[in-house]
Design an enzyme around this catalytic site. Structure first.
Site, PDB file in Angstrom:
ATOM      1  N   HIS A 182       5.603   2.667   1.365  1.00  0.00           N
ATOM      2  CA  HIS A 182       4.190   3.037   1.144  1.00  0.00           C
ATOM      3  C   HIS A 182       3.437   1.734   0.876  1.00  0.00           C
ATOM      4  CE1 HIS A 182       0.752   5.380   0.140  1.00  0.00           C
ATOM      5  NE2 HIS A 182       1.115   5.913  -1.008  1.00  0.00           N
ATOM      6  N   ASP A 220      -0.963  -2.476   6.531  1.00  0.00           N
ATOM      7  CA  ASP A 220      -0.239  -3.481   5.746  1.00  0.00           C
ATOM      8  C   ASP A 220       0.172  -4.695   6.558  1.00  0.00           C
ATOM      9  OD1 ASP A 220      -0.178  -1.999   3.298  1.00  0.00           O
ATOM     10  OD2 ASP A 220       1.161  -0.620   4.331  1.00  0.00           O
ATOM     11  N   HIS A 237       3.521   4.680  11.412  1.00  0.00           N
ATOM     12  CA  HIS A 237       2.776   5.463  10.433  1.00  0.00           C
ATOM     13  C   HIS A 237       3.092   6.937  10.637  1.00  0.00           C
ATOM     14  CE1 HIS A 237      -0.526   6.880   7.967  1.00  0.00           C
ATOM     15  NE2 HIS A 237      -0.505   5.681   7.450  1.00  0.00           N
TER      16      HIS A 237
END
Ligand SMILES: CC(C)(COP(=O)(O)OP(=O)(O)OC[C@H]1O[C@@H](n2cnc3c(N)ncnc32)[C@H](O)[C@@H]1OP(=O)(O)O)[C@@H](O)C(=O)NCCC(=O)NCCS
Length: 436
Positions: A268, A363, A307
């Protein structure tokens, strides 16, 4: 008007049931009537990791993963990132509409006046080990704040709830900055009310002996954009934890601590830290093909790729890439960018990643910007948690005011023993299955 229904026939009993369809969904509880006899509990759904289960109705954040769309309260993320400040967006998430000038001024004023930490919180944080991970410090300090604001447990009182929301949004940058300064052995810097949310955070991070900290406007805006992009993301792992912990009527500080703990994991929010480690491990642009080959052979994952929801592209990644260019004009180019760009290029052309719809996520580039700004990788997830607090609180409030919600409590499929005969300790021999 006729209602859409799903007709299902149970092959065990040959009975047919009509289950209402609303919003493309059937109610799991409607399955409970499907039984083989009066002592049958009724049919359940099995959905590990909530792959196909809506746990709530929500009007906060909309994602269309196939088309790469992200909207807060109906506003496209690209528009918000271009025109708004983070606190404007936090207001939007919490109250449903963008603020007027007057509402924004009042909101910013209130948040600014809650940025100070209680001195006992400061002392609490000073006692962490010198090399404590900032995320562990953040999670623990959020939980500890519950002891400073005991009235926060009065979660059904709307004005009281709002006060805690303001405190949490205002104080999380102060906690984050304190954890950073602690890791460097520097004294804590108190907030400066003249500065914007992002500038004040930078002040608390980086002010040394100068009488007044002046933030670089490009960096402050970049940080604010990163905050906007990370502010909410629908029913992600940590938002789900916030709702789940909050559903027991735990106070918002404890619920936020639980959500932050969920965020810390490498699958995460912890992924941005892992991306940097991965780029270090790869070392250079030339080493990228060999690394990708190893991943395809099943040795690890490409961190910052893939994702659960986005199967086309992550719209946040595009904005971050643009923001990175602005930051590098100030800081100079981060050498890791070349490795990252090569990794992205090779992966996007590779059958393995195309077939699995694996694209760079938020990210992938955020860590490279953070590093160029001077942050250590251990701080990256803390930087994610600061703006996500607004999203967690919006989700928490929506859950508490939703009449359909109750304490979160999933079911299980029992795979254990049937009732066993008790064997006294002295008579228990070594079992083949006992772990040694
Ligand atoms: C984000 C993530 C947890 C989503 O997981 P998910 O929806 O459960 O997807 P799955 O794990 O089922 O992946 C589907 C397939 O893609 C592969 N895959 C997924 N992410 C991958 C990655 N980053 N690198 C290489 N392969 C990956 C899986 O091995 C699986 O392959 P298989 O079908 O051959 O078994 C996952 O993509 C991941 O771990 N990414 C890296 C961590 C990361 O960047 N997290 C930040 C999210 S914002």
């Amino acid at each position: 008007m006729s209602q859409d229904v799903l007709n299902v026939t149970d092959s065990r009993t040959n009975q047919t049931y009509s289950l209402p369809i609303e919003n493309g969904t059937i109610r799991a509880m409607d399955l409970r009537q499907i039984k083989t006899g009066s002592d049958d509990f009724g049919l359940m759904t099995y959905d590990p990791a909530f792959m196909n289960t809506a746990s709530c109705r929500s009007s906060i954040t909309f994602i269309d993963g196939d088309r790469g769309i992200l909207q807060y309260r109906g506003n496209p993320i690209e528009v918000l990132a271009e025109h708004c400040s983070f606190l404007e967006v936090a207001y939007l998430l919490l109250f449903g509409d963008l603020p007027t000038q007057h509402e924004l001024a009042e909101w910013v004023g209130e948040i600014t006046h809650h940025t100070m930490l209680h001195e006992t919180t400061k002392r609490f944080m000073e006692n962490f080990r010198y090399n404590a991970h900032p995320m562990g410090m953040l999670v623990s300090t959020l939980a500890a704040m519950s002891t400073i604001y005991p009235e926060a447990r009065n979660i059904h009182d709307a004005p009281n709830r709002l006060l805690q929301i303001k405190r949490l949004i205002a104080k999380i940058p102060s906690i984050a900055a304190m954890s950073y300064r602690h890791s460097l052995g520097f004294p804590y810097v108190y907030p400066d009310n003249d500065l914007s949310y992002a500038e004040n955070f930078m002040n608390m991070l980086w002010k040394m002996v100068e009488p007044k900290y002046v933030a670089n406007p490009v960096m402050a805006r970049a940080l604010d954009i990163l905050f906007i992009l990370h502010a909410d993301h629908e029913q992600n792992c940590s938002a789900n934890v916030m709702r789940s912990a909050g559903s027991s009527h735990a106070d918002p500080y404890l619920s936020a601590a639980a959500a932050a703990a969920a965020l810390s994991g490498p699958l995460h929010g912890g992924a941005n830290e892992e991306v940097l480690k991965m780029l270090d491990e790869i070392g250079s642009k030339e080493a990228v093909p060999a690394y990708v080959k190893r991943v395809k052979e099943g040795h690890g994952k490409l961190m910052g790729f893939g994702h659960r929801v986005y199967k086309n592209y992550d719209p946040r990644a595009k904005i971050i890439k643009w923001t990175a260019e602005r930051v590098f004009e100030v800081t100079g180019r981060n050498p890791k960018l070349d490795t990252a760009l090569e990794l992205e290029r090779i992966a996007l052309e590779d059958e393995y990643f195309i077939k699995r719809k694996l694209y760079p996520n938020v990210d992938f580039y955020s860590g490279i910007i953070y590093q160029a700004m001077g942050f250590k990788p251990e701080m990256f997830t803390v930087l994610f948690a600061i703006p996500r607090m607004a999203g967690w609180l919006a989700q928490w409030q929506e859950m508490l005011t939703d009449d359909e919600q109750k304490i979160s409590r999933p079911r299980q499929i029992w795979t254990g023993h049937a009732t066993r005969e008790f064997i006294p300790l002295a008579k228990r021999g070594p079992l083949a299955t006992t772990p040694r």
